[in-house]
Design an enzyme around this catalytic site. Structure first.
Site, PDB file in Angstrom:
ATOM      1  N   SER A   1      25.896 -16.990 -18.578  1.00 32.75           N
ATOM      2  CA  SER A   1      27.356 -16.856 -18.548  1.00 32.75           C
ATOM      3  C   SER A   1      27.867 -15.877 -19.593  1.00 32.75           C
ATOM      4  CB  SER A   1      27.972 -18.232 -18.805  1.00 32.75           C
ATOM      5  OG  SER A   1      27.532 -18.726 -20.059  1.00 32.75           O
TER       6      SER A   1
ATOM      7  N   GLN B   1      19.019 -22.457 -24.273  1.00 33.79           N
ATOM      8  CA  GLN B   1      19.490 -23.824 -24.083  1.00 33.79           C
ATOM      9  C   GLN B   1      18.366 -24.824 -24.272  1.00 33.79           C
ATOM     10  OE1 GLN B   1      22.103 -24.865 -20.867  1.00 33.79           O
ATOM     11  NE2 GLN B   1      22.240 -22.755 -20.167  1.00 33.79           N
TER      12      GLN B   1
ATOM     13  N   ASN C   1      18.102 -18.362 -20.168  1.00 33.87           N
ATOM     14  CA  ASN C   1      18.493 -17.601 -18.980  1.00 33.87           C
ATOM     15  C   ASN C   1      19.029 -16.295 -19.485  1.00 33.87           C
ATOM     16  OD1 ASN C   1      18.051 -19.340 -16.847  1.00 33.87           O
ATOM     17  ND2 ASN C   1      20.056 -20.302 -17.071  1.00 33.87           N
TER      18      ASN C   1
ATOM     19  N   GLU D   1       2.610 -30.019 -13.659  1.00 36.67           N
ATOM     20  CA  GLU D   1       1.606 -29.472 -14.575  1.00 36.67           C
ATOM     21  C   GLU D   1       0.868 -30.584 -15.318  1.00 36.67           C
ATOM     22  OE1 GLU D   1       3.383 -26.516 -17.102  1.00 36.67           O
ATOM     23  OE2 GLU D   1       3.824 -25.173 -15.429  1.00 36.67           O
TER      24      GLU D   1
ATOM     25  N   HIS E   1      21.384 -16.126 -26.498  1.00 35.81           N
ATOM     26  CA  HIS E   1      21.366 -17.587 -26.655  1.00 35.81           C
ATOM     27  C   HIS E   1      20.406 -18.232 -25.686  1.00 35.81           C
ATOM     28  CE1 HIS E   1      23.984 -17.094 -23.161  1.00 35.81           C
ATOM     29  NE2 HIS E   1      23.746 -18.365 -22.861  1.00 35.81           N
TER      30      HIS E   1
ATOM     31  N   LYS F   1       0.831  -1.215   0.000  1.00 35.18           N
ATOM     32  CA  LYS F   1       0.000   0.000   0.000  1.00 35.18           C
ATOM     33  C   LYS F   1       0.859   1.256   0.000  1.00 35.18           C
ATOM     34  CE  LYS F   1      -3.754  -1.465  -0.734  1.00 35.18           C
ATOM     35  NZ  LYS F   1      -4.983  -1.502  -1.309  1.00 35.18           N
TER      36      LYS F   1
ATOM     37  N   HIS G   1       2.463 -23.647 -23.600  1.00 30.93           N
ATOM     38  CA  HIS G   1       2.599 -22.314 -23.015  1.00 30.93           C
ATOM     39  C   HIS G   1       4.078 -21.997 -22.752  1.00 30.93           C
ATOM     40  CE1 HIS G   1       2.207 -25.086 -19.555  1.00 30.93           C
ATOM     41  NE2 HIS G   1       3.037 -24.261 -18.944  1.00 30.93           N
TER      42      HIS G   1
ATOM     43  N   HIS H   1      25.838 -12.714 -25.112  1.00 31.73           N
ATOM     44  CA  HIS H   1      25.481 -13.064 -26.492  1.00 31.73           C
ATOM     45  C   HIS H   1      24.112 -13.762 -26.479  1.00 31.73           C
ATOM     46  CE1 HIS H   1      27.000 -13.966 -30.672  1.00 31.73           C
ATOM     47  NE2 HIS H   1      25.831 -14.586 -30.611  1.00 31.73           N
TER      48      HIS H   1
ATOM     49  N   CYS I   1      30.175 -16.204 -30.529  1.00 32.31           N
ATOM     50  CA  CYS I   1      30.251 -15.424 -31.760  1.00 32.31           C
ATOM     51  C   CYS I   1      30.732 -16.298 -32.928  1.00 32.31           C
ATOM     52  CB  CYS I   1      31.204 -14.237 -31.577  1.00 32.31           C
ATOM     53  SG  CYS I   1      30.422 -12.788 -30.838  1.00 32.31           S
TER      54      CYS I   1
ATOM     55  N   HIS J   1      26.555 -10.159 -31.361  1.00 30.75           N
ATOM     56  CA  HIS J   1      26.896 -10.220 -29.946  1.00 30.75           C
ATOM     57  C   HIS J   1      26.182  -9.151 -29.126  1.00 30.75           C
ATOM     58  CE1 HIS J   1      29.542 -11.354 -26.603  1.00 30.75           C
ATOM     59  NE2 HIS J   1      29.636 -10.063 -26.320  1.00 30.75           N
TER      60      HIS J   1
ATOM     61  N   CYS K   1      34.309 -13.978 -27.314  1.00 30.95           N
ATOM     62  CA  CYS K   1      33.038 -14.632 -27.007  1.00 30.95           C
ATOM     63  C   CYS K   1      32.973 -16.033 -27.618  1.00 30.95           C
ATOM     64  CB  CYS K   1      31.884 -13.787 -27.537  1.00 30.95           C
ATOM     65  SG  CYS K   1      30.314 -14.646 -27.539  1.00 30.95           S
TER      66      CYS K   1
HETATM   67  P1  H2U Z   1      24.174 -20.033 -20.065  1.00 27.76           P
HETATM   68  O1  H2U Z   1      24.763 -18.710 -20.353  1.00 27.76           O
HETATM   69  O2  H2U Z   1      22.639 -19.967 -20.006  1.00 27.76           O
HETATM   70  O3  H2U Z   1      24.809 -20.695 -18.869  1.00 27.76           O
HETATM   71  O4  H2U Z   1      24.466 -20.984 -21.322  1.00 27.76           O
HETATM   72  C1  H2U Z   1      25.702 -21.103 -21.894  1.00 27.76           C
HETATM   73  C2  H2U Z   1      26.074 -22.540 -22.006  1.00 27.76           C
HETATM   74  O5  H2U Z   1      27.162 -22.649 -22.909  1.00 27.76           O
HETATM   75  C3  H2U Z   1      26.525 -23.154 -20.701  1.00 27.76           C
HETATM   76  O6  H2U Z   1      25.622 -24.171 -20.338  1.00 27.76           O
HETATM   77  C4  H2U Z   1      27.966 -23.735 -22.529  1.00 27.76           C
HETATM   78  C5  H2U Z   1      27.911 -23.731 -21.013  1.00 27.76           C
HETATM   79  O7  H2U Z   1      28.043 -25.047 -20.525  1.00 27.76           O
HETATM   80  N1  H2U Z   1      29.302 -23.576 -23.082  1.00 27.76           N
HETATM   81  C6  H2U Z   1      29.720 -24.412 -24.079  1.00 27.76           C
HETATM   82  O8  H2U Z   1      29.022 -25.349 -24.438  1.00 27.76           O
HETATM   83  N2  H2U Z   1      30.945 -24.215 -24.676  1.00 27.76           N
HETATM   84  C7  H2U Z   1      31.811 -23.221 -24.306  1.00 27.76           C
HETATM   85  O9  H2U Z   1      32.856 -23.078 -24.906  1.00 27.76           O
HETATM   86  C8  H2U Z   1      31.485 -22.329 -23.188  1.00 27.76           C
HETATM   87  C9  H2U Z   1      30.107 -22.482 -22.598  1.00 27.76           C
HETATM   88 ZN    ZN Z   2      29.257 -13.131 -28.972  1.00 26.59          ZN
END
Ligand code: H2U
Ligand code: ZN
Length: 342
Positions: free
Chosen positions: A163, A170, A155, A184, A168, A30, A298, A166, A55, A115, A52
């Site tokens: 990490s 998974q 993520n 669910e 990406h 509130k 979803h 760039h 890249c 990147h 990177c």
């Molecule tokens: P995250 O940023 O969501 O952690 O995903 C990046 C993934 O990339 C991470 O799971 C993988 C890491 O294991 N990775 C590779 O497969 N090769 C690499 O050279 C560095 C990171």
């Molecule tokens: Zn990159």
């Protein structure tokens, strides 16, 4: 005492999708809204970063070189949490110690060669290409005999443990159905058996009538703050049509899905004036060979930011030991997000 007022009184809400409860404490918010844009210098990133590992043309940890890809690029995670070649087997000791072998495959998807972009910065037509990759990957991995569930996710942002900035995502694909989709599954199945309809289709119908928690609506999808949201600005994208997985999407729906992802994440980025961190992912039917007519496609977005770029929600204390809890109501969060629509 007067009647229960969901904007006023502490109450519990039931998550119809996973069967769990949470505590809502609206009286605590509130006090005036303290949401604010903080002066966080926008991190300038180059279009190409020679250091990177995502890249184009760069070397990864295992010594392999990425191709000079121009759109998207998928590779096997060099540090996969799951592995394809695990011997079958289980371990038990008495009734209490149990373990089972788990087989799986982890992949990384680069959304763009650029990147400096995020999914939000990409054109809807480029996001559409990512949707196509999700579809191909779900099909390819789900077709493997020992893969019964394919979890596609992103993520975003360092606070979520990403990490690398760039753009990406998974994929973790595995033999068993993980805990969250399994919960669910149970809820959707019992609803489907009882009512002969999809739980999320009925839920969406109700939300479209009430209009309180809707954030973005397109032809084929709706993004809303669920009645049972735990994270402050949590949302869910639900398909208007009832289908179980991304393979059932029409061309028009795939394009529309890209559009709603773009619109929702643009709203998120406007909220505190920063690239909005989150964990997001698709939930779809298991690939265990069963029909699963109860499953309704979803996508969840779980962002941790609460009042600004630096004030985050943590699941601590009572939430670790009791129930999840929130102060601002889902209705208030939806209104706030809605007000930022372009
Ligand atoms: P995250 O940023 O969501 O952690 O995903 C990046 C993934 O990339 C991470 O799971 C993988 C890491 O294991 N990775 C590779 O497969 N090769 C690499 O050279 C560095 C990171
Ligand atoms: Zn990159």
């Amino acid at each position: 005492m007067n009647t229960l007022d969901l904007t006023e009184h502490p109450h519990r809400r039931f998550n119809a999708l996973n069967g769990e409860w949470l505590l809502v404490s609206p009286h605590r918010s509130k006090r005036p809204w303290q949401g604010q844009q903080e002066d966080i210098a926008k991190e300038e990133r180059p279009q190409y970063d020679p250091k990177c590992y995502l890249c184009p043309g760069n070397v990864r940890a295992n010594g392999e070189f990425n191709p000079s890809y121009t759109q998207t690029f998928v590779f096997e995670n060099d540090f996969g949490a799951l592995q394809a070649n695990v011997p079958e087997g289980s371990f038990t000791k008495g009734n209490l110690l149990r373990a089972e072998a788990e087989r799986g495959i982890c992949r990384v998807i680069c959304f763009s060669p650029r990147h400096d972009l995020t999914l939000t910065d990409m054109e809807a037509s480029e996001i559409r290409r990512v949707v196509d990759v999700w579809q191909q990957q779900y099909q390819e991995l789900g077709a493997l005999n020992y893969i019964n569930y394919v979890q596609i996710f992103e993520n975003k942002g360092a606070v979520m443990g990403s990490s690398n900035p760039h753009p990406h995502g998974q994929i973790w694909a595995q033999s068993t159905i993980p805990v969250e989709p399994a919960k669910e599954s149970v809820q959707q199945l019992s609803y489907f058996q009882e009512h002969g309809r999809s739980l999320l289709a009925d839920y969406l119908e109700l939300e479209l009538k009430e209009k309180q928690r809707i954030v973005v609506e397109t032809e084929a999808f709706v993004a809303l703050v669920p009645f049972w949201a735990v994270w402050p600005f949590e949302t869910i994208i639900i398909s208007k049509r009832h289908f179980g997985d991304i393979l059932q999407m029409s061309e028009v729906e795939k394009t529309d899905f890209a559009i709603i992802i773009k619109e929702l994440s643009t709203v998120y980025d406007k909220l505190f004036g920063v690239s909005f961190p989150y964990s997001a992912g698709l939930h779809q039917r298991p690939t265990d060979g069963q029909a699963h007519p109860e499953w309704h496609f979803h996508m969840h977005f779980y962002p941790p930011l609460l009042r600004s770029a630096t004030v985050k929600k943590f699941m601590v204390g009572y939430e670790m030991l009791g129930d999840p809890q929130r102060d601002i109501t889902p209705e208030w969060a939806a209104e706030r997000l809605r007000s930022l629509r372009g």
